[in-house]
Design an enzyme around this catalytic site. Structure first.
Site, mmCIF file in Angstrom:
data_model
loop_
_atom_site.group_PDB
_atom_site.id
_atom_site.type_symbol
_atom_site.label_atom_id
_atom_site.label_comp_id
_atom_site.label_asym_id
_atom_site.label_seq_id
_atom_site.Cartn_x
_atom_site.Cartn_y
_atom_site.Cartn_z
ATOM 1 N N LYS A 169 -78.505 53.133 38.831
ATOM 2 C CA LYS A 169 -77.965 52.998 37.471
ATOM 3 C C LYS A 169 -77.481 51.555 37.302
ATOM 4 O O LYS A 169 -76.408 51.183 37.763
ATOM 5 C CB LYS A 169 -76.861 54.046 37.320
ATOM 6 C CG LYS A 169 -75.823 53.953 36.244
ATOM 7 C CD LYS A 169 -76.261 53.667 34.845
ATOM 8 C CE LYS A 169 -75.031 53.300 34.030
ATOM 9 N NZ LYS A 169 -74.955 51.886 33.668
ATOM 10 N N GLY A 181 -64.380 50.741 39.427
ATOM 11 C CA GLY A 181 -64.508 51.118 40.841
ATOM 12 C C GLY A 181 -63.460 52.129 41.259
ATOM 13 O O GLY A 181 -63.753 53.081 41.977
ATOM 14 N N GLU A 197 -67.476 47.440 46.006
ATOM 15 C CA GLU A 197 -67.495 45.979 46.120
ATOM 16 C C GLU A 197 -67.015 45.465 44.773
ATOM 17 O O GLU A 197 -67.704 45.632 43.763
ATOM 18 C CB GLU A 197 -68.961 45.568 46.374
ATOM 19 C CG GLU A 197 -69.149 44.238 46.975
ATOM 20 C CD GLU A 197 -68.283 44.010 48.179
ATOM 21 O OE1 GLU A 197 -68.485 44.651 49.210
ATOM 22 O OE2 GLU A 197 -67.352 43.179 48.053
ATOM 23 N N CYS A 216 -68.502 37.445 41.699
ATOM 24 C CA CYS A 216 -67.324 37.946 42.422
ATOM 25 C C CYS A 216 -66.819 36.868 43.358
ATOM 26 O O CYS A 216 -65.654 36.852 43.728
ATOM 27 C CB CYS A 216 -67.660 39.152 43.289
ATOM 28 S SG CYS A 216 -68.747 40.294 42.520
ATOM 29 N N GLU A 274 -58.487 38.439 38.120
ATOM 30 C CA GLU A 274 -59.874 37.969 38.040
ATOM 31 C C GLU A 274 -60.260 37.762 36.573
ATOM 32 O O GLU A 274 -60.139 38.678 35.760
ATOM 33 C CB GLU A 274 -60.814 38.986 38.688
ATOM 34 C CG GLU A 274 -62.242 38.484 38.705
ATOM 35 C CD GLU A 274 -63.208 39.435 39.384
ATOM 36 O OE1 GLU A 274 -63.230 40.624 39.026
ATOM 37 O OE2 GLU A 274 -63.960 38.970 40.264
HETATM 38 C C1 UN1 Z 1 -71.452 38.443 43.480
HETATM 39 O O1 UN1 Z 1 -70.820 37.493 43.062
HETATM 40 O O2 UN1 Z 1 -71.305 39.555 42.986
HETATM 41 O O3 UN1 Z 1 -72.479 34.403 47.534
HETATM 42 C C2 UN1 Z 1 -72.450 38.319 44.574
HETATM 43 C C3 UN1 Z 1 -72.886 34.448 46.387
HETATM 44 C C4 UN1 Z 1 -74.136 35.254 46.087
HETATM 45 C C5 UN1 Z 1 -73.802 36.694 45.882
HETATM 46 C C6 UN1 Z 1 -72.671 36.899 44.960
HETATM 47 N N1 UN1 Z 1 -75.066 35.108 47.181
HETATM 48 O O4 UN1 Z 1 -72.316 33.897 45.483
#
Ligand code: UN1
Length: 492
Positions: free
Chosen positions: A174, A232, A249, A283, A383
């Site tokens: 999804k 989450g 995550e 992230c 964030e």
């Molecule tokens: C994310 O930000 O959700 O290290 C993943 C990084 C990428 C993956 C990020 N290879 O910024």
């Protein structure tokens, strides 16, 4: 290029009778990119059941054979890298080199996991008794659900799907609604690579319609989620009641520390890429810049000079440093945080506004924004997931570590220093799943574990060989070939 898509269930693209539809649009131009079915709870049940039916056949397919299908998928991803990269840029808004990078990260991981089909290692351990072997096997969990975000619309789904498939699970996928076209195109790649019907199923639409089914249906054994902390937490709570394994995550508030002995030019390139790559919507994005006071003025000056030349615009065009943010919701949230920063007394020293006029009016463009802030303000703790950087002055290494660790998240972290002892101390003391030395907070490679501590996750890791731990159960086997009853622990 807009096209109509159905759901992918049991190996068929289908449009359920009376289905409602939604469209995705480029956040840069408003161009429509595809029309998709808003899946219902009943559709989710059918997808889960089809994955359930396909499970026995797939789990009994030898892992190296599963690996061959993944390798074929990787080959197709490679063939389509430019088109898919362009689609990522159009649907999500990151600049074209980053759109292609998103696809490359998927290719790397799918290739890597295809090799895992010839490993899936267990352990062989000695027995305390004679004529007895003890070892472990890795077995699939069953039907697993992958709920994925829009910020890496090709890479992150593949992190989950490829690891789940090589381990022998069947998958209900999804994707985030606003990147449904990427989700549909990547599903087609697996279909064309020869995945048997039902092994991968695609549900498009909103999480609120299908979420409950995906997290509580009796056939679902595991849920792997990447996205916002609030969602989450909801997934975790709902799935907990049904005793599902959940991998989460979530967010980050990642610091880049610049010590006074750093190569400042290198640190500057790092923070620009880390904070404003993908418009700060990773992230792993650098959202806090911690500068040692003796180089504070100089480094800030260098940063502002470079940012003044930063080009924001259509992410498909050459020479653009930053595209739009991904949606109207994102824009609203980020502009809201900029107001919060101002009202809590942070000093806005660059950007801060929505870009308007001409082509900007068709999309969601925000200036790269820099605040001078004090640790403890909301913009230094929460964030933002946008192109907003908080700069914080720190006296020395100890204060840098204290500030870096003074947040609820713990995904990525970085330090620029030429002092080898400092860099090892940072590795040890920074509370994060990932620490970079003399490199930005972004740019993880797929052959290493990816994930965070504290409120970033719930302890698991994606990517690397450990990715398969999320999707396998360990079976412990004892083989006694003594032909008599041997009793462990019992004195004779
Ligand atoms: C994310 O930000 O959700 O290290 C993943 C990084 C990428 C993956 C990020 N290879 O910024």
């Amino acid at each position: 290029m807009s096209q109509e898509f159905g759901l992918f269930i049991g190996g068929k693209w289908e449009v359920p009778p009376g289905a409602k539809r939604f469209v995705t649009k480029s956040p840069a131009t408003g161009e429509e990119l595809g029309s998709f079915v808003s899946a219902t709870a009943a559709d989710a049940r059918r997808a889960i059941e089809s994955a359930g039916q396909a499970f026995d056949g797939w789990r009994r397919t030898p892992p190296p054979k599963r690996g061959q299908i993944l390798l074929e998928a990787a080959r197709i991803f490679k063939e389509r890298k430019n088109d898919l990269g362009r689609l990522v840029t159009q649907e999500m808004g990151k600049i074209l080199p980053e759109g292609k990078g998103d696809v490359q990260e998927a290719i790397d991981f799918v290739e890597y996991m295809s090799g895992e089909g010839r490993r899936l290692l267990g352990e062989t351990v000695p027995s305390e008794l004679r004529n007895k072997y003890c070892f472990t096997l890795r077995q699939p969990k069953g039907v697993v659900v992958a709920i994925t975000p829009w910020n890496f619309p090709v890479a992150i789904p593949n992190w989950k799907i490829a690891a789940a498939l090589i381990s022998g699970n069947t998958v209900v996928f999804k994707p985030a609604s606003n990147t449904s076209r990427c989700g549909a195109e990547l599903t087609k790649v697996y279909e064309e690579a020869g995945l048997p019907p039902g092994v991968l199923n695609l549900l498009t639409g909103s999480g609120s319609s299908v979420g409950k089914e995906l997290t509580t249906h009796p056939l679902v054994r595991a849920v792997s989620f990447t996205g916002g902390t609030d969602t989450g937490r909801g997934v975790y709570t709902e799935a907990a009641q049904a005793l599902k394994y959940v991998h989460l995550e979530m967010g980050g508030k990642n610091p880049q520390i610049v010590m006074d002995d750093a190569d400042l030019d290198l640190a500057l390139d790092g923070v620009l890429f880390g904070a404003f790559g993908s418009s700060g919507q990773r992230c792993t994005a650098t959202s806090r810049l911690l500068i040692q006071q003796s180089v504070y003025d100089r480094f800030l000056d260098m940063l502002l000079k470079r940012l003044a030349k930063f080009k924001v615009g259509n992410p498909l065009n050459d020479g653009i440093d930053m595209g739009p943010v991904a949606s109207a919701d994102q824009e609203k949230k980020i502009l809201g945080y900029i107001e919060t920063g101002k009202s809590e007394g942070a000093k806005l020293i660059m950007g801060g506004k929505k870009l308007k006029g001409g082509a900007f009016d068709k999309g969601y463009f925000i200036e790269p924004t820099v605040f001078e802030a004090r640790h403890g303000m909301r913009i230094t703790l929460e964030e933002i997931f946008g192109p907003v950087l908080s700069v914080i002055k720190v006296a020395d290494f100890d204060e840098a570590v204290r500030v870096a660790n003074g947040v609820d998240y713990g995904l990525s972290s970085s330090i620029y220093t030429r002092d080898v002892n400092r860099s090892f101390q940072a590795m040890e003391r920074l509370e994060a799943g990932i620490t970079y030395i003399n490199a930005p907070t972004i740019g993880a490679e797929v052959q290493l574990p990816f994930g965070g501590i504290k409120n970033t996750g719930n302890g698991g890791r994606e990517a690397g060989t450990v990715a398969i731990e999320e999707f396998t159960e360990i079976k412990t086997v004892f083989v006694d070939f003594s032909a008599r009853l041997q009793k462990a622990q019992i004195e004779v």
